[in-house]
Each structure stands twice: as C-alpha cells, then as structure tokens.
Design a protein around this motif. Structure first.
Motif, PDB file in Angstrom:
ATOM      1  N   ALA A 102      26.235  49.804  49.631  1.00  0.00           N
ATOM      2  CA  ALA A 102      27.130  49.373  50.706  1.00  0.00           C
ATOM      3  C   ALA A 102      26.387  48.881  51.932  1.00  0.00           C
ATOM      4  CB  ALA A 102      28.061  50.521  51.086  1.00  0.00           C
ATOM      5  N   THR A 103      25.164  49.352  52.139  1.00  0.00           N
ATOM      6  CA  THR A 103      24.386  48.940  53.303  1.00  0.00           C
ATOM      7  C   THR A 103      23.331  47.893  52.953  1.00  0.00           C
ATOM      8  OG1 THR A 103      22.912  50.833  52.958  1.00  0.00           O
ATOM      9  CG2 THR A 103      24.730  51.123  54.500  1.00  0.00           C
ATOM     10  N   GLY A 104      23.432  47.307  51.763  1.00  0.00           N
ATOM     11  CA  GLY A 104      22.505  46.263  51.354  1.00  0.00           C
ATOM     12  C   GLY A 104      21.540  46.727  50.291  1.00  0.00           C
ATOM     13  N   GLY A 105      21.126  45.802  49.432  1.00  0.00           N
ATOM     14  CA  GLY A 105      20.196  46.133  48.361  1.00  0.00           C
ATOM     15  C   GLY A 105      20.447  45.284  47.139  1.00  0.00           C
ATOM     16  N   PRO A 106      19.713  45.523  46.051  1.00  0.00           N
ATOM     17  CA  PRO A 106      19.861  44.726  44.826  1.00  0.00           C
ATOM     18  C   PRO A 106      21.277  44.824  44.265  1.00  0.00           C
ATOM     19  CG  PRO A 106      17.877  46.076  44.753  1.00  0.00           C
ATOM     20  CD  PRO A 106      18.658  46.546  45.933  1.00  0.00           C
ATOM     21  N   ALA A 107      21.765  43.695  43.731  1.00  0.00           N
ATOM     22  CA  ALA A 107      23.109  43.633  43.168  1.00  0.00           C
ATOM     23  C   ALA A 107      23.051  43.581  41.653  1.00  0.00           C
ATOM     24  CB  ALA A 107      23.858  42.415  43.696  1.00  0.00           C
ATOM     25  N   THR A 108      24.038  44.176  41.012  1.00  0.00           N
ATOM     26  CA  THR A 108      24.171  44.167  39.556  1.00  0.00           C
ATOM     27  C   THR A 108      25.504  43.528  39.188  1.00  0.00           C
ATOM     28  OG1 THR A 108      22.886  46.197  39.335  1.00  0.00           O
ATOM     29  CG2 THR A 108      24.275  45.586  37.470  1.00  0.00           C
ATOM     30  N   THR A 109      25.483  42.574  38.259  1.00  0.00           N
ATOM     31  CA  THR A 109      26.716  41.928  37.803  1.00  0.00           C
ATOM     32  C   THR A 109      27.433  42.838  36.822  1.00  0.00           C
ATOM     33  OG1 THR A 109      25.760  39.723  38.081  1.00  0.00           O
ATOM     34  CG2 THR A 109      27.693  39.915  36.654  1.00  0.00           C
ATOM     35  N   ILE A 110      28.719  43.089  37.079  1.00  0.00           N
ATOM     36  CA  ILE A 110      29.486  43.963  36.196  1.00  0.00           C
ATOM     37  C   ILE A 110      30.553  43.205  35.407  1.00  0.00           C
ATOM     38  CG2 ILE A 110      29.088  45.999  37.626  1.00  0.00           C
ATOM     39  CD1 ILE A 110      31.873  45.657  38.773  1.00  0.00           C
ATOM     40  N   TYR A 111      30.910  41.983  35.853  1.00  0.00           N
ATOM     41  CA  TYR A 111      31.918  41.209  35.115  1.00  0.00           C
ATOM     42  C   TYR A 111      31.724  39.735  35.419  1.00  0.00           C
ATOM     43  CZ  TYR A 111      36.396  39.271  33.644  1.00  0.00           C
ATOM     44  OH  TYR A 111      37.360  38.512  33.039  1.00  0.00           O
ATOM     45  N   THR A 112      31.864  38.887  34.407  1.00  0.00           N
ATOM     46  CA  THR A 112      31.778  37.440  34.578  1.00  0.00           C
ATOM     47  C   THR A 112      32.863  36.761  33.760  1.00  0.00           C
ATOM     48  OG1 THR A 112      30.198  37.196  32.747  1.00  0.00           O
ATOM     49  CG2 THR A 112      29.283  37.472  34.969  1.00  0.00           C
ATOM     50  N   THR A 113      33.292  35.610  34.228  1.00  0.00           N
ATOM     51  CA  THR A 113      34.206  34.758  33.481  1.00  0.00           C
ATOM     52  C   THR A 113      33.755  33.322  33.673  1.00  0.00           C
ATOM     53  OG1 THR A 113      36.475  33.910  33.324  1.00  0.00           O
ATOM     54  CG2 THR A 113      35.805  34.860  35.437  1.00  0.00           C
ATOM     55  N   PRO A 114      33.563  32.565  32.590  1.00  0.00           N
ATOM     56  CA  PRO A 114      33.017  31.212  32.730  1.00  0.00           C
ATOM     57  C   PRO A 114      34.007  30.184  33.256  1.00  0.00           C
ATOM     58  CG  PRO A 114      33.497  31.690  30.432  1.00  0.00           C
ATOM     59  CD  PRO A 114      33.711  32.973  31.186  1.00  0.00           C
ATOM     60  N   SER A 115      35.318  30.436  33.125  1.00  0.00           N
ATOM     61  CA  SER A 115      36.293  29.390  33.415  1.00  0.00           C
ATOM     62  C   SER A 115      37.311  29.735  34.488  1.00  0.00           C
ATOM     63  CB  SER A 115      37.048  29.030  32.127  1.00  0.00           C
ATOM     64  OG  SER A 115      37.672  30.176  31.569  1.00  0.00           O
ATOM     65  N   ASP A 116      37.366  30.996  34.935  1.00  0.00           N
ATOM     66  CA  ASP A 116      38.423  31.403  35.860  1.00  0.00           C
ATOM     67  C   ASP A 116      37.888  31.652  37.269  1.00  0.00           C
ATOM     68  OD1 ASP A 116      40.444  31.377  33.889  1.00  0.00           O
ATOM     69  OD2 ASP A 116      39.826  33.366  33.197  1.00  0.00           O
ATOM     70  N   ALA A 117      38.730  31.363  38.266  1.00  0.00           N
ATOM     71  CA  ALA A 117      38.379  31.572  39.666  1.00  0.00           C
ATOM     72  C   ALA A 117      38.877  32.932  40.124  1.00  0.00           C
ATOM     73  CB  ALA A 117      38.986  30.478  40.533  1.00  0.00           C
ATOM     74  N   ILE A 118      37.963  33.850  40.418  1.00  0.00           N
ATOM     75  CA  ILE A 118      38.321  35.136  41.008  1.00  0.00           C
ATOM     76  C   ILE A 118      38.371  34.931  42.515  1.00  0.00           C
ATOM     77  CG2 ILE A 118      37.631  37.537  41.356  1.00  0.00           C
ATOM     78  CD1 ILE A 118      36.267  37.445  38.644  1.00  0.00           C
ATOM     79  N   THR A 119      39.586  34.922  43.066  1.00  0.00           N
ATOM     80  CA  THR A 119      39.766  34.548  44.466  1.00  0.00           C
ATOM     81  C   THR A 119      39.961  35.733  45.406  1.00  0.00           C
ATOM     82  OG1 THR A 119      42.146  34.264  44.068  1.00  0.00           O
ATOM     83  CG2 THR A 119      40.731  32.308  43.847  1.00  0.00           C
ATOM     84  N   ALA A 120      40.219  36.921  44.870  1.00  0.00           N
ATOM     85  CA  ALA A 120      40.413  38.104  45.716  1.00  0.00           C
ATOM     86  C   ALA A 120      40.007  39.339  44.931  1.00  0.00           C
ATOM     87  CB  ALA A 120      41.866  38.212  46.168  1.00  0.00           C
ATOM     88  N   LEU A 121      39.565  40.367  45.655  1.00  0.00           N
ATOM     89  CA  LEU A 121      39.026  41.576  45.029  1.00  0.00           C
ATOM     90  C   LEU A 121      39.347  42.785  45.892  1.00  0.00           C
ATOM     91  CD1 LEU A 121      36.963  42.899  42.915  1.00  0.00           C
ATOM     92  CD2 LEU A 121      35.236  42.487  44.677  1.00  0.00           C
ATOM     93  N   ARG A 122      39.754  43.901  45.256  1.00  0.00           N
ATOM     94  CA  ARG A 122      39.968  45.159  45.955  1.00  0.00           C
ATOM     95  C   ARG A 122      39.541  46.326  45.065  1.00  0.00           C
ATOM     96  NH1 ARG A 122      43.496  45.148  50.383  1.00  0.00           N
ATOM     97  NH2 ARG A 122      42.987  43.262  51.546  1.00  0.00           N
ATOM     98  N   VAL A 123      38.990  47.348  45.686  1.00  0.00           N
ATOM     99  CA  VAL A 123      38.692  48.588  44.977  1.00  0.00           C
ATOM    100  C   VAL A 123      39.991  49.366  44.820  1.00  0.00           C
ATOM    101  CG1 VAL A 123      37.509  50.802  45.119  1.00  0.00           C
ATOM    102  CG2 VAL A 123      36.309  48.708  45.758  1.00  0.00           C
TER     103      VAL A 123
END
Length: 246
Positions: A102-123
């Motif tokens: 949360a305060t910065g550091g290396p990022a890890t990808t947990i989900y990808t989609t090749p064709s769709d636009a993820i426009t909003a995100l919430r926990v």
C-alpha cells in the motif's frame, strides 16, 4: 483541516508543472493523491502518498495507461490497481489487475484479460475484488462482457454479477470506503447504472437516467431500488453514500 479546532495548514505547495487531487485516506496520517500535469484533467494514473506529519509526497505508482483505477485492502497493507487502453471514444483491452504494498513497492499481476477494458475497481473483502468491464467505441466493439464482475485476490473465482444493456454504464459509489460498495457483512453490493442516448460516434451522451442497484455477492439478478429520469433542464443524478450499521 483539524475538525476540532477549525485550524488548517498548507501541506503541499502548488507547482507550475503539476497539481495534486486528493483521492482518499489510507490511514490516519496518509493520503492518496493523483498527480496531474497542469492543463490536463484525465492523465495516466500517477498515484502519490502524502504523509501529513512530515509533508513528504512519495510517488508509488506510475501507469502509462490513460484508463486506470485503484483501491486498498481493508487491513491497509495492499494496493490494488487496474488499467486498460483508452483513446476517445474507445476503451478496450488488454487490461490487468495488480497488487503491491500500500505504501509502494513491487507489483504482482493477479488477473489479465486481452480484450476487455477494466474501467473501475473496488476491494470487496480480504479475499475478493469487484471490477467493471466496459468496452466502448465505434465499429465492431464486443460489449458482451460489459458489466460488474468479481474475482478473488489471487486471480481465481472469476464470477459475473451483472450484464449491461446497450448504452448503459456501471459505476461504483463516488465515496471510496470499504463499506460504500459492499454491505458491512459482505453479502451484497451496490452500484450505479447510467443510461445514455445512443450516439453514432461511439460516445454515450446525453444522460437519460440513473439507477441504484443492489445485488448478492453470490450472483443472481440485481434489484433496482431507485431510478431517476433526467429532466432536460437539470443534471441531477443518483449516488450512493454507503451502507449503514442499522
């Protein structure tokens, strides 16, 4: 601003090159800021963290994408971010969701989609996320996946929660607190759905109506509990503040 006394102080000075927009509190002494280049309003997601006790501003995220969102875990330890490809009037994939400290550091990808636009995100909880897919544009744009989705924080358990009709757009409440989009017991979600007039250029304007929906985090048909049809003389819309403890 100190609420108890009414006293305020300047913490971050203005700059000729950049200005900051307050996004949300991480904890009692840290604020997330969006960094914007002077003369722009919707730049890439450049995210900063302000320590109000020291006035230190630290950049913790730089994204080249013009379409991005973020939220933080309920324990304040992790920052989740998403990005997609955007060039007016088109929003499309590839998109990804990443997690980092949360305060910065290396990022890890947990989900990808090749064709769709993820426009909003919430926990949604300690183990799950909500996100919106909203592909837009002109020509042969695939909108069949548009709507609200749920995924576990490890990238598993992808579940579709809603379907958008033509010329609809889903949005989370403007308040960004853990209890705004998801009920306090974690069983239900609340979102806003906007309906626009069709446009041959791919843009969705003008706004015709807005609705507030509640649905189960387990899936099933959501229920609209409030709808406002726009009066052509006003720009009224509906919004969600958050779930109470009643």
């Amino acid at each position: 601003l100190t609420v108890a006394t009414g006293a305020y102080q300047r913490t971050v000075a203005s700059s000729t090159a950049m200005y900051y927009v307050v996004r949300t509190w991480l904890d009692d002494t840290h604020l997330y800021l969006a960094g914007l280049v002077q003369g722009t309003e919707t730049p890439p997601l450049h995210l900063y963290l302000l320590d109000i006790t020291t006035a230190k501003v630290q950049r913790i995220l730089t994204s080249p994408a013009l379409c991005g969102a973020f939220d933080w875990s309920s324990d304040g330890r992790s920052l989740f971010t998403s990005e997609c490809q955007f060039a007016m009037p088109t929003a499309a994939g590839p998109s990804s969701i990443r997690v980092q400290p949360a305060t910065g550091g290396p990022a890890t990808t947990i989900y990808t989609t090749p064709s769709d636009a993820i426009t909003a995100l919430r926990v949604a909880s300690n183990t799950s996320l909500l996100f919106v897919i909203h592909n837009t544009g002109v020509g042969s744009i695939d909108t069949s996946h548009n709507g609200l989705w749920k995924v576990n924080t490890d990238g598993s358990g992808l579940t579709r929660l809603t379907h958008e009709a033509a010329d609809e757009a889903t949005a989370f409440p403007s308040t960004q607190t853990p209890w705004s989009a998801v009920s306090r017991d974690g069983s239900n979600y609340a979102v806003q759905v906007y309906t626009y007039a069709s446009s041959p250029t791919g843009t969705m304007s003008p706004l015709l109506s807005s609705s507030l929906l509640i649905g189960s985090m387990s899936g099933g048909q959501p229920a609209a509990f409030a709808t406002l049809t726009r009066n052509t003389r006003t720009i009224d819309t509906l919004d969600i503040v958050g779930w109470t403890t009643m």
